[in-house]
Design an enzyme around this catalytic site. Structure first.
Site, PDB file in Angstrom:
ATOM      1  N   ASP A   1       0.829  -1.213   0.000  1.00 18.92           N
ATOM      2  CA  ASP A   1       0.000   0.000   0.000  1.00 18.92           C
ATOM      3  C   ASP A   1       0.868   1.269   0.000  1.00 18.92           C
ATOM      4  OD1 ASP A   1      -2.417   1.364   0.060  1.00 18.92           O
ATOM      5  OD2 ASP A   1      -3.227   0.185   1.718  1.00 18.92           O
TER       6      ASP A   1
ATOM      7  N   GLU B   1      -1.106   1.875  -5.100  1.00 25.39           N
ATOM      8  CA  GLU B   1      -0.945   3.307  -4.818  1.00 25.39           C
ATOM      9  C   GLU B   1      -2.072   4.106  -5.457  1.00 25.39           C
ATOM     10  OE1 GLU B   1      -0.667   4.138  -8.168  1.00 25.39           O
ATOM     11  OE2 GLU B   1       0.734   5.750  -7.597  1.00 25.39           O
ATOM     12  N   TRP B   2      -3.166   3.388  -5.752  1.00 24.99           N
ATOM     13  CA  TRP B   2      -4.456   3.986  -6.134  1.00 24.99           C
ATOM     14  C   TRP B   2      -4.426   4.741  -7.461  1.00 24.99           C
ATOM     15  CZ3 TRP B   2      -2.697   6.541  -1.255  1.00 24.99           C
ATOM     16  CH2 TRP B   2      -2.689   5.639  -0.192  1.00 24.99           C
ATOM     17  N   GLY B   3      -3.391   4.520  -8.267  1.00 23.77           N
ATOM     18  CA  GLY B   3      -3.310   5.215  -9.554  1.00 23.77           C
ATOM     19  C   GLY B   3      -2.751   6.619  -9.423  1.00 23.77           C
ATOM     20  N   ASP B   4      -2.356   7.031  -8.206  1.00 26.11           N
ATOM     21  CA  ASP B   4      -1.926   8.411  -7.981  1.00 26.11           C
ATOM     22  C   ASP B   4      -0.724   8.815  -8.834  1.00 26.11           C
ATOM     23  OD1 ASP B   4      -3.894   8.545  -6.153  1.00 26.11           O
ATOM     24  OD2 ASP B   4      -2.622   9.055  -4.433  1.00 26.11           O
ATOM     25  N   ASN B   5       0.196   7.867  -9.037  1.00 30.07           N
ATOM     26  CA  ASN B   5       1.425   8.182  -9.786  1.00 30.07           C
ATOM     27  C   ASN B   5       1.465   7.469 -11.132  1.00 30.07           C
ATOM     28  OD1 ASN B   5       3.125   9.645  -7.533  1.00 30.07           O
ATOM     29  ND2 ASN B   5       2.195   7.854  -6.578  1.00 30.07           N
TER      30      ASN B   5
ATOM     31  N   ASP C   1     -10.181   3.580  -3.433  1.00 34.84           N
ATOM     32  CA  ASP C   1     -10.887   2.388  -2.939  1.00 34.84           C
ATOM     33  C   ASP C   1     -12.292   2.252  -3.519  1.00 34.84           C
ATOM     34  OD1 ASP C   1      -8.635   2.039  -1.493  1.00 34.84           O
ATOM     35  OD2 ASP C   1      -9.613   1.983   0.463  1.00 34.84           O
TER      36      ASP C   1
HETATM   37  C1  GLA Z   1      -6.022   1.278   1.491  1.00 31.79           C
HETATM   38  C2  GLA Z   1      -6.219   0.265   0.377  1.00 31.79           C
HETATM   39  C3  GLA Z   1      -7.344  -0.689   0.753  1.00 31.79           C
HETATM   40  C4  GLA Z   1      -7.013  -1.397   2.060  1.00 31.79           C
HETATM   41  C5  GLA Z   1      -6.758  -0.364   3.154  1.00 31.79           C
HETATM   42  C6  GLA Z   1      -6.246  -0.998   4.426  1.00 31.79           C
HETATM   43  O1  GLA Z   1      -7.126   2.116   1.615  1.00 31.79           O
HETATM   44  O2  GLA Z   1      -6.494   0.906  -0.832  1.00 31.79           O
HETATM   45  O3  GLA Z   1      -7.569  -1.635  -0.280  1.00 31.79           O
HETATM   46  O4  GLA Z   1      -5.891  -2.215   1.880  1.00 31.79           O
HETATM   47  O5  GLA Z   1      -5.810   0.606   2.739  1.00 31.79           O
HETATM   48  O6  GLA Z   1      -5.998  -0.075   5.422  1.00 31.79           O
END
Ligand code: GLA
Length: 401
Positions: free
Chosen positions: A147, A180-184, A202
């Site tokens: 993460d 890393e959620w696509g941020d970079n 998320d």
């Molecule tokens: C981030 C991730 C989630 C999960 C949580 C756990 O938000 O994107 O998928 O793993 O952390 O804290």
């Protein structure tokens, strides 16, 4: 002489810790993860019971093999810096769980974070990457979700590369899931680092909404779908776009769950379920184990779908597949029934990315409805069907020789 040895030693070390990622995840990984349903409220009893349910329900045999423990399994680091699980929640230790799931023909995944602390406030891997990777390898871990919380000042590509090198040095083939959620824009740099990378923030179990958490927002199914549209050229065998774990069985309607699952399969997304398999409805199990829909996701070419036609609330997605086949998904985004109609002969399809061509004016395909599990004719006839609200009709077209 001493100096030459030192240089040689350093060279060997560098060679050992650089190198290529493990050759894994030729098709999108499939499994289960604790976060979407349980959040931080996990322990070894839940994880083992879930593993049992994945086997007894038939989910394992449908392909769901990774049992992934998400955030909050951690206890403290010891005086040498080695991480240990929370000994109240995981008194037998992680290795015992790995042995248990391995004995059932499953694999074990774990979670850490590139920063000082995880998103749940537990110890992160920053500064302990090599030690953590060795620990995971010793425990028998097969999958690492990594993460991006508490990473101020870090460069994402470098941070993920460091953990890749640590995993290589630990010498155990571990799927590396970049979160890393696509941020970079990981699709631009992560192909040789990870096996999958999150493309968005998320997921949230609603079909068409955004859910605010103060400083950040989580996304419904349609919101995530729409964010995938320019990313298909970056995915393929061994390196997948990850639109986040599934929310099937977590409170949406059966239609919405079916549409969500179908779309993730069209996207060639990793299929990591996030429900409670110990306590799921018949409909949830039926959706998650529809083998013909899963086969669309797991197709060996690994081509992500594209939007072929857009009629507002009704959209049509196409996914080129092996053996000259094509999956088609009619999506109803709206709240009233939509009439899907397609005169195939007027819609030859050419996919510029894969170079695959579907010439319905020259070639006939047989059509199978993947949810009703019926063969419904050929592309010689116009296709007409009602698509219920927040639902899909999903077809597989196979060339007739
Ligand atoms: C981030 C991730 C989630 C999960 C949580 C756990 O938000 O994107 O998928 O793993 O952390 O804290």
């Amino acid at each position: 002489m001493k100096k030459t040895f030192l240089i040689l030693f350093l060279l060997i070390l560098i060679l050992k810790i650089s190198g290529q990622k493990y050759d894994l995840a030729k098709t999108p990984p499939m499994g289960w993860n604790s976060w979407n349903h349980f959040g931080c409220d996990i322990n070894e009893k839940i994880i083992k019971e879930v593993a049992d349910a994945i086997v007894s329900s038939g989910m394992r045999d449908a392909g769901y093999v990774y049992i992934n423990i998400d955030d909050c399994w951690h206890g403290k680091r010891d005086s040498l810096g080695f991480i240990h699980p929370d000994n109240e929640r995981f008194p037998s230790g992680i290795k015992a769980i790995a042995d248990y799931v391995h004995s059932k023909g499953l694999k074990l995944g774990i979670y850490s974070d590139a920063g000082w602390r995880t998103c749940g406030g537990k110890p992160g891997s920053r500064g302990y990457e090599f030690q953590d990777a060795i620990t995971y390898a010793k425990w028998g871990i097969d999958y690492l979700k990594y993460d991006w919380c508490n990473t101020d000042g870090l460069k994402a590509d470098e941070a993920y590369k460091t953990m890749l090198h640590a995993l290589i040095a630990a010498k155990r083939p571990i799927v590396f899931s970049i979160c890393e959620w696509g941020d970079n824009k990981p699709w631009l740099w992560a192909k040789d680092i990870g096996h999958l990378w999150r493309t968005t923030g998320d997921i949230y179990p609603c079909f068409d909404c955004e859910y605010g958490h103060g400083s950040w927002v989580s996304n419904g199914i349609l919101q995530i779908l729409d964010k995938q549209k320019d990313l298909r050229q970056y995915a393929g065998p061994g390196h997948w776009n990850d639109p986040d774990m599934l929310e099937v069985g977590n409170g949406m309607s059966v239609s919405e769950d079916r549409a969500h699952f179908s779309l993730w399969c069209m996207l060639a997304a990793p299929l990591i379920t996030g429900h409670d398999p110990r306590n799921m409805t018949k409909e949830t199990l039926e959706i998650l184990t529809n083998k013909e829909v899963i086969a669309v996701d797991q197709d060996s070419l690994g081509i992500q779908c594209f939007k072929m036609l857009d009629y507002g609330d009704l959209e049509i997605y196409a996914k080129p597949m092996s053996k000259g086949r094509l999956a088609i998904c009619f999506l109803n985004r709206g709240l009233s029934v939509q009439k899907a109609q397609l005169d195939w002969k007027n819609h030859n399809i050419y996919d510029g990315l894969s170079g695959l061509n579907y010439e319905f004016s020259k070639k006939v395909y047989k059509i199978r409805n993947l949810w009703t599990k019926n063969d419904i004719g050929t592309t010689e006839n116009r296709f007409i069907a009602d698509v219920p609200p927040h639902d899909v009709v999903m077809l597989l077209l196979s060339p007739i020789k």
